[in-house]
Design a protein around this motif. Structure first.
Motif, mmCIF file in Angstrom:
data_model
loop_
_atom_site.group_PDB
_atom_site.id
_atom_site.type_symbol
_atom_site.label_atom_id
_atom_site.label_comp_id
_atom_site.label_asym_id
_atom_site.label_seq_id
_atom_site.Cartn_x
_atom_site.Cartn_y
_atom_site.Cartn_z
ATOM 1 N N GLU A 80 38.024 37.777 31.756
ATOM 2 C CA GLU A 80 38.046 37.004 33.209
ATOM 3 C C GLU A 80 36.567 36.791 33.416
ATOM 4 O OE1 GLU A 80 41.587 39.349 35.158
ATOM 5 O OE2 GLU A 80 39.858 40.339 35.148
ATOM 6 N N LEU A 81 36.307 35.503 34.190
ATOM 7 C CA LEU A 81 35.443 34.959 34.900
ATOM 8 C C LEU A 81 34.912 35.785 36.167
ATOM 9 C CD1 LEU A 81 32.509 33.269 34.522
ATOM 10 C CD2 LEU A 81 33.994 31.384 35.440
ATOM 11 N N VAL A 82 34.026 36.769 36.152
ATOM 12 C CA VAL A 82 34.043 37.447 37.537
ATOM 13 C C VAL A 82 32.979 37.056 38.381
ATOM 14 C CG1 VAL A 82 35.137 39.455 36.290
ATOM 15 C CG2 VAL A 82 32.801 39.369 36.282
ATOM 16 N N ALA A 83 31.914 36.473 37.674
ATOM 17 C CA ALA A 83 30.703 36.030 38.591
ATOM 18 C C ALA A 83 29.921 34.842 37.985
ATOM 19 C CB ALA A 83 29.760 37.297 38.882
ATOM 20 N N ALA A 84 29.260 34.322 38.789
ATOM 21 C CA ALA A 84 28.323 33.067 38.196
ATOM 22 C C ALA A 84 27.080 33.218 39.000
ATOM 23 C CB ALA A 84 28.951 31.764 38.433
ATOM 24 N N ALA A 85 26.068 32.561 38.266
ATOM 25 C CA ALA A 85 24.817 32.608 38.755
ATOM 26 C C ALA A 85 23.828 31.306 38.586
ATOM 27 C CB ALA A 85 24.075 33.996 38.185
ATOM 28 N N GLU A 94 36.318 45.654 55.458
ATOM 29 C CA GLU A 94 37.433 44.736 54.689
ATOM 30 C C GLU A 94 36.802 43.485 54.223
ATOM 31 O OE1 GLU A 94 37.595 44.331 59.135
ATOM 32 O OE2 GLU A 94 37.326 45.946 57.698
ATOM 33 N N PHE A 95 35.576 43.060 54.236
ATOM 34 C CA PHE A 95 34.827 41.947 54.154
ATOM 35 C C PHE A 95 33.945 42.259 52.781
ATOM 36 C CE2 PHE A 95 35.800 40.667 58.082
ATOM 37 C CZ PHE A 95 35.611 39.249 58.190
ATOM 38 N N THR A 96 33.972 41.513 51.913
ATOM 39 C CA THR A 96 33.303 41.513 50.669
ATOM 40 C C THR A 96 32.378 40.601 50.260
ATOM 41 O OG1 THR A 96 35.258 42.820 49.450
ATOM 42 C CG2 THR A 96 33.765 41.811 48.017
ATOM 43 N N LEU A 97 31.368 40.628 49.773
ATOM 44 C CA LEU A 97 30.429 39.732 49.299
ATOM 45 C C LEU A 97 30.959 38.627 48.319
ATOM 46 C CD1 LEU A 97 27.471 38.562 49.722
ATOM 47 C CD2 LEU A 97 26.895 40.077 47.678
ATOM 48 N N HIS A 98 30.895 37.400 48.616
ATOM 49 C CA HIS A 98 31.343 36.347 47.654
ATOM 50 C C HIS A 98 30.048 35.484 47.215
ATOM 51 C CE1 HIS A 98 31.242 32.503 49.880
ATOM 52 N NE2 HIS A 98 31.612 33.463 50.989
ATOM 53 N N SER A 99 28.852 35.360 47.961
ATOM 54 C CA SER A 99 27.975 34.574 47.339
ATOM 55 C C SER A 99 26.682 34.810 48.170
ATOM 56 C CB SER A 99 28.418 32.828 47.772
ATOM 57 O OG SER A 99 28.284 32.584 49.348
ATOM 58 N N TRP A 104 27.701 34.307 42.903
ATOM 59 C CA TRP A 104 28.887 34.024 43.359
ATOM 60 C C TRP A 104 29.772 35.169 42.652
ATOM 61 C CZ3 TRP A 104 25.650 30.048 41.904
ATOM 62 C CH2 TRP A 104 25.398 29.213 42.746
ATOM 63 N N PHE A 105 30.710 35.771 43.666
ATOM 64 C CA PHE A 105 31.831 36.869 42.783
ATOM 65 C C PHE A 105 32.976 36.252 43.191
ATOM 66 C CE2 PHE A 105 27.731 39.057 44.402
ATOM 67 C CZ PHE A 105 27.309 39.655 43.197
ATOM 68 N N TYR A 106 33.836 36.423 42.294
ATOM 69 C CA TYR A 106 35.197 35.902 42.128
ATOM 70 C C TYR A 106 36.253 36.828 42.120
ATOM 71 C CZ TYR A 106 33.225 31.306 42.393
ATOM 72 O OH TYR A 106 32.576 30.296 42.629
#
Length: 279
Positions: free
Chosen positions: A263-268, A54-59, A226-228
Motif C-alpha cells: 500500500e502506498l502510505v505516504a509521499a515526499a 480526531e484530526f490527523t496530519l495529511h500534509s 503527504w500521508f494517505y
C-alpha cells in the motif's frame, strides 16, 4: 529499547514554555548541524499538540532556512491559521539565536471515505535478503559508536570504492529499530525523520559521486510530505526515490513510501543544494 531510538522519542516530547510555544533539542550531533529530519519530526510534534485528536496530519510543506546548532535548544512557535470542520492548518517556525532556521505549513484532516487508487509498489527484494546500511558502511566509519534510530537497507547498493554513473533511482527499506507503540502521530514523526535521509543523494547517482566524498555538500532546501494511510514505522517500509532534474546547483527529488502489503502510505518531495568543491 535501542538507546538512539529512545533518545529520539524523548527529544520529540517537546517542553511547553507558553501557549503554542515549545522547545526541543537535537538527538545527536550530525556533523556540526542539526539533522533536518529531526527538525521535521519536532515541528510535527509541536503542531500536533495544538489540534484535536480526531484530526490527523495529511500534509506538510517545509523550508530549511539556516543550519541548526545541535548544542542549543530550538524554539518552536505554532500559529493556528485555520480551524475548520474537516481541515485545520498550522504554521510552525523554528528559531535559534532569535532567527528562524525552519518554517512549515501543516494541514490536518478528519478521516473520510472517498475514491482510492495508487501506483503499484515496485518489485524489489525483501528487506530480509539485504544487509543494513550500518553493516555496509562500517568499513568507512570504523569508530562510529551507537546506531541510528532508523535502520535502512538499500536495494542494489553501489560499490562506493568504484562508483559508476547510474539511473537517478533508489530503493531503501527502513524501519525503527524497536517497537514505538500505537500512537499514529509518533509514527508520522519518525517517518518524517527518516524521509530526509536517502532522498537527496539519489541525485548523485547519474554523476558517479559519493555522499562520502568530503568535497560533496548536500543540503536540504525544502521538504514536503503527504500521508494517505495509517502505517507502522516499526515495520518495514519501502522508500522509492527518483531525482528528475539537477541544475543551477540544485536537484529536485520525489519519493513514494509503501508498507509491506504494497500500500502506498505516504509521499515526499525535496529540493536541495548539490555542491562539489574545487570543481
Amino acid at each position: 529499547m535501542q538507546k538512539a531510538l529512545a533518545d529520539l522519542l524523548a527529544c520529540n516530547q517537546l517542553e511547553e514554555i507558553d501557549i503554542n510555544l515549545y522547545t526541543g533539542r537535537a538527538a545527536h550531533n550530525s556533523g556540526g548541524r542539526i539533522y533536518g529530519g529531526q527538525v521535521l519530526a519536532q515541528a510535527l510534534s509541536a503542531a500536533g499538540r495544538t489540534v484535536p485528536q480526531e484530526f490527523t496530519l495529511h500534509s506538510m510543506h517545509a523550508y530549511f532556512l539556516r543550519m541548526g546548532d545541535p548544542d542549543r535548544q530550538v524554539v518552536y512557535e505554532v500559529e493556528a491559521i485555520r480551524d475548520g470542520r474537516s481541515f485545520m492548518t498550522r504554521r510552525v517556525v523554528a528559531q535559534q539565536y532569535g532567527r528562524a532556521i525552519f518554517s512549515a505549513m501543516l494541514s490536518y484532516q478528519v478521516e473520510e471515505d472517498g475514491f482510492e487508487h495508487a501506483r503499484t509498489m515496485p518489485d524489489v527484494p525483501p528487506p530480509e535478503a539485504l544487509i543494513s546500511d550500518d553493516q555496509r558502511l562500517k568499513k568507512y566509519f570504523p569508530n562510529r559508536t551507537g546506531l541510528w534510530p532508523i535502520e535502512f537497507r538499500k536495494v542494489n547498493p553501489p560499490d562506493l570504492d568504484n562508483l559508476q554513473p547510474s539511473e537517478a533511482v533508489s530503493y531503501n527499506w527502513f524501519r525503527a529499530t524497536d517497537n514505538v507503540g500505537e500512537d499514529l502521530a509518533t509514527h508520522q514523526q519518525l517517518l518524517a525523520y527518516a524521509s530526509d535521509n536517502p532522498i537527496l543523494i539519489t541525485a548523485l547517482n547519474p554523476h558517479g559521486v559519493s555522499f562520502l566524498n568530503p568535497d560533496m555538500a548536500t543540503i536540504s532546501l525544502d521538504h514536503a510530505l503527504w500521508f494517505y494511510k495509517p502505517f507502522r514505522v516499526d515495520d518495514w517500509l519501502l522508500y522509492e526515490t527518483h531525482s528528475d532534474v539537477a541544475a543551477n546547483g540544485r536537484a529536485w527529488c520525489r519519493g513514494r513510501i509503501y508498507n509491506r502489503k504494497g500500500e502506498l502510505v505516504a509521499a515526499a518531495t525535496q529540493e536541495g543544494l548539490l555542491r562539489l568543491k574545487n570543481r
